[in-house]
Write a protein that holds these residues in place. Structure first.
Motif, PDB file in Angstrom:
ATOM      1  N   GLU A   1       0.839  -1.188   0.000  1.00 49.76           N
ATOM      2  CA  GLU A   1       0.000   0.000   0.000  1.00 49.76           C
ATOM      3  C   GLU A   1       0.885   1.253   0.000  1.00 49.76           C
ATOM      4  O   GLU A   1       2.004   1.234   0.491  1.00 49.76           O
ATOM      5  CB  GLU A   1      -0.882   0.013   1.235  1.00 49.76           C
TER       6      GLU A   1
ATOM      7  N   GLU B   1      -6.371   6.497  -3.564  1.00 54.35           N
ATOM      8  CA  GLU B   1      -6.609   5.388  -2.628  1.00 54.35           C
ATOM      9  C   GLU B   1      -6.353   4.023  -3.262  1.00 54.35           C
ATOM     10  O   GLU B   1      -6.286   3.005  -2.563  1.00 54.35           O
ATOM     11  CB  GLU B   1      -8.019   5.447  -2.025  1.00 54.35           C
ATOM     12  N   ASN B   2      -6.183   3.989  -4.589  1.00 54.73           N
ATOM     13  CA  ASN B   2      -5.886   2.736  -5.282  1.00 54.73           C
ATOM     14  C   ASN B   2      -4.417   2.618  -5.695  1.00 54.73           C
ATOM     15  O   ASN B   2      -4.040   1.648  -6.355  1.00 54.73           O
ATOM     16  CB  ASN B   2      -6.795   2.574  -6.509  1.00 54.73           C
TER      17      ASN B   2
ATOM     18  N   HIS C   1      -0.686   1.577  -5.417  1.00 53.18           N
ATOM     19  CA  HIS C   1      -0.031   0.442  -4.757  1.00 53.18           C
ATOM     20  C   HIS C   1       1.185   0.032  -5.593  1.00 53.18           C
ATOM     21  O   HIS C   1       1.347   0.492  -6.726  1.00 53.18           O
ATOM     22  CB  HIS C   1      -0.994  -0.744  -4.624  1.00 53.18           C
TER      23      HIS C   1
ATOM     24  N   PHE D   1      -4.668  -8.235  -2.255  1.00 53.54           N
ATOM     25  CA  PHE D   1      -5.731  -7.402  -2.824  1.00 53.54           C
ATOM     26  C   PHE D   1      -6.638  -8.248  -3.709  1.00 53.54           C
ATOM     27  O   PHE D   1      -6.190  -9.209  -4.335  1.00 53.54           O
ATOM     28  CB  PHE D   1      -5.146  -6.325  -3.748  1.00 53.54           C
TER      29      PHE D   1
ATOM     30  N   VAL E   1      -8.543  -4.716   0.165  1.00 57.44           N
ATOM     31  CA  VAL E   1      -7.566  -5.471   0.948  1.00 57.44           C
ATOM     32  C   VAL E   1      -8.303  -6.661   1.557  1.00 57.44           C
ATOM     33  O   VAL E   1      -9.183  -6.501   2.391  1.00 57.44           O
ATOM     34  CB  VAL E   1      -6.932  -4.603   2.061  1.00 57.44           C
TER      35      VAL E   1
ATOM     36  N   SER F   1      -4.094  -8.671   5.383  1.00 56.96           N
ATOM     37  CA  SER F   1      -2.797  -7.996   5.497  1.00 56.96           C
ATOM     38  C   SER F   1      -1.843  -8.866   6.291  1.00 56.96           C
ATOM     39  O   SER F   1      -2.267  -9.678   7.113  1.00 56.96           O
ATOM     40  CB  SER F   1      -2.960  -6.615   6.140  1.00 56.96           C
TER      41      SER F   1
END
Length: 179
Positions: A9, A34-35, A37, A158, A171, A174
């Motif tokens: 992230e 926010e996307n 990565h 993801f 997600v 994690s």
């Protein structure tokens, strides 16, 4: 069937700084911050049993140590027909080791080997109908890319919808890295 990939992230403060690069490039479909990565390993569409096996097996990789990431430049994929604009990641032995561990673990789980070379990056925009000259001009006008650094304390599994790409990403699980 879920579509899965593993990745890192991007912290919201770094995402905000990257989002300031948006705009002024014809044919760009900008990714929402926010996307953002860094993909470690694309897994693809798998059945639920395989997805559960992958999620369970990724636990073994969380023994990896935390490490820093440094974003250093803008670049593109696609050569004369650019298809993506990205922020490039400075080479890192720790990142390479983590990505290689993902590759080995997923192959042991029965997934085929990734056919593409690992080029760590953060995709900022998908490009369509954009010329190499347009991109070169955009990068030149963007000015100096100030390097951005952050510490990686976890990796994630993801899921995404089967679309062109760019999110939204969810997600699923994690995996914290050791301090």
């Amino acid at each position: 069937m879920p579509r899965l990939f593993t990745g890192l992230e991007i912290p919201s403060d770094i995402g905000f700084l990257l989002s300031m690069k948006r705009g002024g490039l014809n044919g760009a479909r900008w990714i929402e911050p926010e996307n953002y990565h860094i993909t470690l390993r694309f897994i693809g569409d798998v059945d639920n049993a395989t997805a559960n096996d992958v999620a369970d097996n990724l636990d073994y990789l969380s023994e990896s140590l935390r490490f820093p990431i440094r974003l250093t430049h803008l670049g593109t994929f696609g050569g004369d027909k650019p298809r993506a604009l990205y922020a490039g990641v400075e080479p890192s032995e720790a990142l390479s080791r983590l990505q290689s561990a993902h590759e080995r673990m997923l192959q042991r789980a029965g997934l085929p080997a990734e056919g593409r070379k690992f080029v760590p990056h953060v995709t900022l925009a998908r490009l369509r109908g954009t010329t190499a000259m347009d991109v070169a001009r955009f990068i030149a006008e963007a000015g100096r890319f100030e390097p951005m650094s952050f510490s990686v304390s976890r990796f994630v599994l993801f899921s995404s919808r089967d679309l062109v790409g760019g999110g939204p990403y969810v997600v699923e699980q994690s995996y914290p890295l050791a301090a």
